[in-house]
Motif scaffolding. Sequence first.
Motif, PDB file in Angstrom:
ATOM      1  N   GLY A 239       0.789  -1.224   0.000  1.00  0.00           N
ATOM      2  CA  GLY A 239       0.000   0.000   0.000  1.00  0.00           C
ATOM      3  C   GLY A 239       0.818   1.270   0.000  1.00  0.00           C
ATOM      4  N   ASN A 240       2.141   1.169   0.103  1.00  0.00           N
ATOM      5  CA  ASN A 240       2.987   2.365   0.035  1.00  0.00           C
ATOM      6  C   ASN A 240       3.167   2.870  -1.388  1.00  0.00           C
ATOM      7  OD1 ASN A 240       3.281   2.020   2.758  1.00  0.00           O
ATOM      8  ND2 ASN A 240       5.431   1.407   2.701  1.00  0.00           N
ATOM      9  N   SER A 241       2.853   2.036  -2.354  1.00  0.00           N
ATOM     10  CA  SER A 241       3.116   2.406  -3.751  1.00  0.00           C
ATOM     11  C   SER A 241       2.195   3.543  -4.179  1.00  0.00           C
ATOM     12  CB  SER A 241       2.906   1.202  -4.665  1.00  0.00           C
ATOM     13  OG  SER A 241       3.048   1.578  -6.018  1.00  0.00           O
ATOM     14  N   PRO A 242       2.753   4.568  -4.849  1.00  0.00           N
ATOM     15  CA  PRO A 242       1.918   5.638  -5.401  1.00  0.00           C
ATOM     16  C   PRO A 242       1.471   5.348  -6.831  1.00  0.00           C
ATOM     17  CG  PRO A 242       4.208   6.257  -5.644  1.00  0.00           C
ATOM     18  CD  PRO A 242       4.203   4.867  -5.016  1.00  0.00           C
ATOM     19  N   ALA A 243       1.603   4.111  -7.282  1.00  0.00           N
ATOM     20  CA  ALA A 243       1.347   3.776  -8.682  1.00  0.00           C
ATOM     21  C   ALA A 243      -0.122   3.945  -9.035  1.00  0.00           C
ATOM     22  CB  ALA A 243       1.799   2.350  -8.972  1.00  0.00           C
ATOM     23  N   SER A 244      -0.373   4.223 -10.291  1.00  0.00           N
ATOM     24  CA  SER A 244      -1.738   4.249 -10.797  1.00  0.00           C
ATOM     25  C   SER A 244      -2.117   2.914 -11.434  1.00  0.00           C
ATOM     26  CB  SER A 244      -1.922   5.377 -11.816  1.00  0.00           C
ATOM     27  OG  SER A 244      -1.088   5.170 -12.944  1.00  0.00           O
ATOM     28  N   VAL A 245      -1.120   2.118 -11.840  1.00  0.00           N
ATOM     29  CA  VAL A 245      -1.365   0.799 -12.421  1.00  0.00           C
ATOM     30  C   VAL A 245      -0.375  -0.185 -11.830  1.00  0.00           C
ATOM     31  CG1 VAL A 245      -1.383  -0.592 -14.523  1.00  0.00           C
ATOM     32  CG2 VAL A 245      -2.245   1.744 -14.593  1.00  0.00           C
ATOM     33  N   ILE A 246      -0.867  -1.289 -11.296  1.00  0.00           N
ATOM     34  CA  ILE A 246      -0.029  -2.387 -10.807  1.00  0.00           C
ATOM     35  C   ILE A 246      -0.584  -3.679 -11.385  1.00  0.00           C
ATOM     36  CG2 ILE A 246       0.740  -3.702  -8.795  1.00  0.00           C
ATOM     37  CD1 ILE A 246       0.664  -1.192  -7.158  1.00  0.00           C
ATOM     38  N   VAL A 247       0.266  -4.435 -12.079  1.00  0.00           N
ATOM     39  CA  VAL A 247      -0.153  -5.707 -12.675  1.00  0.00           C
ATOM     40  C   VAL A 247       0.744  -6.808 -12.139  1.00  0.00           C
ATOM     41  CG1 VAL A 247      -0.609  -6.959 -14.794  1.00  0.00           C
ATOM     42  CG2 VAL A 247      -0.937  -4.491 -14.741  1.00  0.00           C
ATOM     43  N   LEU A 248       0.138  -7.729 -11.392  1.00  0.00           N
ATOM     44  CA  LEU A 248       0.849  -8.853 -10.788  1.00  0.00           C
ATOM     45  C   LEU A 248       0.236 -10.164 -11.255  1.00  0.00           C
ATOM     46  CD1 LEU A 248       1.022  -7.478  -7.109  1.00  0.00           C
ATOM     47  CD2 LEU A 248       2.686  -7.153  -8.933  1.00  0.00           C
ATOM     48  N   ALA A 249      -0.204 -10.217 -12.487  1.00  0.00           N
ATOM     49  CA  ALA A 249      -0.921 -11.388 -12.993  1.00  0.00           C
ATOM     50  C   ALA A 249       0.031 -12.510 -13.361  1.00  0.00           C
ATOM     51  CB  ALA A 249      -1.750 -10.988 -14.212  1.00  0.00           C
ATOM     52  N   ASN A 250      -0.490 -13.753 -13.267  1.00  0.00           N
ATOM     53  CA  ASN A 250       0.227 -14.944 -13.719  1.00  0.00           C
ATOM     54  C   ASN A 250       1.595 -15.069 -13.064  1.00  0.00           C
ATOM     55  OD1 ASN A 250      -1.850 -15.743 -15.673  1.00  0.00           O
ATOM     56  ND2 ASN A 250      -1.202 -13.910 -16.781  1.00  0.00           N
ATOM     57  N   LEU A 251       1.605 -14.908 -11.762  1.00  0.00           N
ATOM     58  CA  LEU A 251       2.800 -15.103 -10.940  1.00  0.00           C
ATOM     59  C   LEU A 251       2.488 -16.175  -9.902  1.00  0.00           C
ATOM     60  CD1 LEU A 251       3.722 -11.333 -10.362  1.00  0.00           C
ATOM     61  CD2 LEU A 251       4.652 -12.869 -12.101  1.00  0.00           C
ATOM     62  N   ARG A 252       3.404 -16.354  -8.968  1.00  0.00           N
ATOM     63  CA  ARG A 252       3.179 -17.279  -7.858  1.00  0.00           C
ATOM     64  C   ARG A 252       3.229 -16.461  -6.561  1.00  0.00           C
ATOM     65  NH1 ARG A 252       7.165 -20.076 -11.028  1.00  0.00           N
ATOM     66  NH2 ARG A 252       6.237 -21.777 -12.225  1.00  0.00           N
ATOM     67  N   LEU A 253       2.071 -15.947  -6.203  1.00  0.00           N
ATOM     68  CA  LEU A 253       1.987 -15.107  -5.013  1.00  0.00           C
ATOM     69  C   LEU A 253       1.537 -15.937  -3.820  1.00  0.00           C
ATOM     70  CD1 LEU A 253       0.293 -11.899  -6.460  1.00  0.00           C
ATOM     71  CD2 LEU A 253       2.718 -12.428  -6.267  1.00  0.00           C
ATOM     72  N   ARG A 254       2.075 -15.615  -2.682  1.00  0.00           N
ATOM     73  CA  ARG A 254       1.675 -16.253  -1.439  1.00  0.00           C
ATOM     74  C   ARG A 254       1.189 -15.189  -0.462  1.00  0.00           C
ATOM     75  NH1 ARG A 254       6.208 -17.224   0.369  1.00  0.00           N
ATOM     76  NH2 ARG A 254       7.581 -16.912  -1.424  1.00  0.00           N
ATOM     77  N   GLY A 255       0.576 -15.649   0.596  1.00  0.00           N
ATOM     78  CA  GLY A 255       0.112 -14.721   1.616  1.00  0.00           C
ATOM     79  C   GLY A 255      -1.240 -14.129   1.269  1.00  0.00           C
ATOM     80  N   CYS A 256      -1.574 -13.054   1.952  1.00  0.00           N
ATOM     81  CA  CYS A 256      -2.885 -12.429   1.833  1.00  0.00           C
ATOM     82  C   CYS A 256      -2.778 -11.122   1.066  1.00  0.00           C
ATOM     83  CB  CYS A 256      -3.462 -12.143   3.222  1.00  0.00           C
ATOM     84  SG  CYS A 256      -3.377 -13.540   4.365  1.00  0.00           S
ATOM     85  N   ILE A 257      -3.917 -10.685   0.570  1.00  0.00           N
ATOM     86  CA  ILE A 257      -3.977  -9.314   0.056  1.00  0.00           C
ATOM     87  C   ILE A 257      -3.908  -8.403   1.278  1.00  0.00           C
ATOM     88  CG2 ILE A 257      -5.343  -7.625  -1.196  1.00  0.00           C
ATOM     89  CD1 ILE A 257      -6.675  -9.921  -2.676  1.00  0.00           C
ATOM     90  N   PRO A 258      -2.835  -7.647   1.456  1.00  0.00           N
ATOM     91  CA  PRO A 258      -2.673  -6.904   2.705  1.00  0.00           C
ATOM     92  C   PRO A 258      -3.696  -5.783   2.847  1.00  0.00           C
ATOM     93  CG  PRO A 258      -0.969  -6.284   1.144  1.00  0.00           C
ATOM     94  CD  PRO A 258      -1.714  -7.426   0.516  1.00  0.00           C
ATOM     95  N   ALA A 259      -4.048  -5.506   4.082  1.00  0.00           N
ATOM     96  CA  ALA A 259      -4.995  -4.424   4.346  1.00  0.00           C
ATOM     97  C   ALA A 259      -4.449  -3.072   3.913  1.00  0.00           C
ATOM     98  CB  ALA A 259      -5.354  -4.397   5.832  1.00  0.00           C
ATOM     99  N   SER A 260      -3.127  -2.980   3.794  1.00  0.00           N
ATOM    100  CA  SER A 260      -2.522  -1.702   3.396  1.00  0.00           C
ATOM    101  C   SER A 260      -2.917  -1.297   1.992  1.00  0.00           C
ATOM    102  CB  SER A 260      -0.998  -1.791   3.491  1.00  0.00           C
ATOM    103  OG  SER A 260      -0.469  -2.687   2.512  1.00  0.00           O
ATOM    104  N   VAL A 261      -3.523  -2.200   1.211  1.00  0.00           N
ATOM    105  CA  VAL A 261      -3.925  -1.854  -0.146  1.00  0.00           C
ATOM    106  C   VAL A 261      -4.848  -0.642  -0.149  1.00  0.00           C
ATOM    107  CG1 VAL A 261      -5.951  -3.367  -0.208  1.00  0.00           C
ATOM    108  CG2 VAL A 261      -4.734  -2.861  -2.327  1.00  0.00           C
ATOM    109  N   GLY A 262      -5.569  -0.446   0.944  1.00  0.00           N
ATOM    110  CA  GLY A 262      -6.474   0.691   1.027  1.00  0.00           C
ATOM    111  C   GLY A 262      -5.775   2.029   1.017  1.00  0.00           C
ATOM    112  N   ARG A 263      -4.484   2.043   1.355  1.00  0.00           N
ATOM    113  CA  ARG A 263      -3.761   3.314   1.384  1.00  0.00           C
ATOM    114  C   ARG A 263      -3.502   3.864  -0.017  1.00  0.00           C
ATOM    115  NH1 ARG A 263      -0.269   0.848   5.539  1.00  0.00           N
ATOM    116  NH2 ARG A 263       1.487   0.861   4.060  1.00  0.00           N
ATOM    117  N   MET A 264      -3.740   3.090  -1.040  1.00  0.00           N
ATOM    118  CA  MET A 264      -3.531   3.553  -2.409  1.00  0.00           C
ATOM    119  C   MET A 264      -4.790   4.195  -2.986  1.00  0.00           C
ATOM    120  SD  MET A 264      -1.120   0.577  -4.086  1.00  0.00           S
ATOM    121  CE  MET A 264      -2.136  -0.827  -3.641  1.00  0.00           C
TER     122      MET A 264
END
Length: 537
Positions: free
Chosen positions: A374-399
Motif C-alpha cells: 500500500g505504500n506504492s503511489p502507482a496508478s497501475v499495478i499488474v501482478l498477474a500470472n505469478l506465484r503469489l503467497r500470503g494475503c492481500i494486505p490491508a494496506s492496499v487501502g492506502r492507495m
Amino acid sequence: MGEGTRRGGADWQQWRRWVAARWALRRLPAVVPTAGDTWDERGGRGTIGGRRNDGIAGGADRQVPRLHLRRLRLRCGVAGDGDGEEDEAEGGGGVTNRGGGARLRDGAGAETAASEKATSLPTGGGDQRGFRAEETVSKHRLPLYIYSVQPSSTQFTHTHTPTERHANMPATASPPPLLLAAALLLSAALLCSACPVPLPQQTADNSPRLQRAYVALQALKRAITDDPKNLTGNWCGPDVCAYFGVFCAPSLDDPCARAVAGVDLNHGDLAGTLPFELGHLTDLAVLHLNSNRFAGGLPDSLPKLSLLHELDVSNNLLSGGFPQHILCLPNVKYVDIRFNNLCGPVPPAIFDKKIDALFINDNHFDFELPENLGNSPASVIVLANLRLRGCIPASVGRMGATLNELVMLNSGIRSCIPPEIGWLRELTVLDVSFNQLQGTLPESMAGMRALEQLDVAHNELAGHIPEGICALPRLANFTYSYNYFCGEPERCTALRRNDDRQNCIAGRPDQRPADQCLAFLHRPPVHCDGHGCLAQH
C-alpha cells in the motif's frame, strides 16, 4: 489530488524538458504500449504484447480477461493512455476493450481531456514471431512544437481514427483552451532555456557526450546476434542522432549540447544481450526494447542511467532474478518487465519507489505480497500470472488516492478480500480472477465509485452479492462466474455486461449442479481475520 501528482520547483523544471523529449520521439507508442491487449474471457488465447501469450504460468486454460490498461497518468506531466476505441480479441472470445478518458496534466497539476490519434506501426511485413500484421497505438494531441521535432531516421504518418465519442468531430478539431495554454507555457519555458548561439551539427567527433553514446550504441550493435529487420543497419559513423531508433535532445545541464535522450527498438525481433556499455548513456530518459529476443539480464551499469524515466524490456527472454538495479534508478516512473523468464522473489522495496506504472506479470516470480504494498503511489499495478503467497494486505487501502488499475489474476492468492479494498475510490479496474479467494465480497466495495470493471471469477467466494456493488454508477462489466454465490440483486443482471454462470443462484440459468452446491455448503465455514487472511482454526 494525490501527493504524487504534484510536481513543482526544480523537480518539475528538470522533468518537463525530458517529458517533451520523450514525446518528440514520434515513433514511440503511447506510455502504455499494450493498451489493446486482449484475452479470451472463456479461457482461449488472446493477444498480449504481440506474442508469447500461450506460456502463461498455470496453463492456457487460465488466460482469462484481458488487461484493460487505460488512463495511465504519469505524474511528470505527460498524458496517459485511453484510446476510446474497441480492440477485437483474436482469441475467439469476442472480447472488446474500450479505452477512453485520457488526461493531459499541465505544469500546475491541472488536467484536461486529450483527444487522440491512432498511428499505424510497421511490423516489418507479415506476422513474425506472433506479431500482429497491423498494430495501432494511441497518440494524444500534443503541442505543435513537439510534433515539429523530426527524427532524421524515421518517417512517421498520422492517420485519424474517429472514436465512438468523437464520431461526429472533425479530424482537425482544435485542442481545448487549457491544453493550448499549457502548450504555450511549456513552449516559452523551453525557448528560454534554449542555446542562445546556433551550433554546428554535433556528432561523436566533436561532442564528448555523443562520443560516449557512440561507444554504448556500437557495443549494443555488436551484442545483437540477429537483426532480421536490419534496424541497426545505419548504425555506422559518428552521427549517432541519425541512427534508427535513437533520438537526441538538448541536454539538461547544457542546452547547447545535444545528448541521446531515447532509444526505441520495440518490436524489432532482435536477438542478443544487453552490454555493460549501456551505462554510458547517462542522459537517457527512455529505453524501449520490448518484443525482442534479448537474453540474460539487465547490465550492472543500469544504475548509471540516473535520468531514466521509462524502462520497457517486456516480451523478451530475460532470465535470472528480479533486476535489483531498478531500485537504484532515482527517476524511473514506468517499469515494464513482463513476459520474460525472471524468477525468484520480488523485493518489497519496489513498492516504496515512486513508480507510476509497474508491470511484472507473466514471469516466474514467487513471493509473498508484502505489507508495504500500500505504500506504492502507482496508478497501475499488474501482478498477474505469478506465484503469489500470503494475503492481500490491508494496506492496499492506502492507495485509494492514486491507484486506477489493479490486476492480480491467476496468481495463486489464497485469502479473503480485505474490507480495506473499498477505500480504493479511484480504482477503475479490479481483476482478481482465477485465484483461491474465499469468504464474501466486502460491503465496503460499494464505495468504489469509479469502478468500471470488476472480475472475481473462478474463486471460492460465497454468500450474496452486495447490492451496493451493482449500484456503482460506472460499473459496466461485472464477472463473478465459477464461484459459489447463492444470491444476487436483480440490478446485477441489468448491468451491460454481467456473468453469473456456474454459481448456486436459484432461478438463474447455467448454474452448478445441486450436489456441488450442497457439498460446498457443508464445508467448515471460512473465517477471515481483520487483515483479510484466512483465520487459523
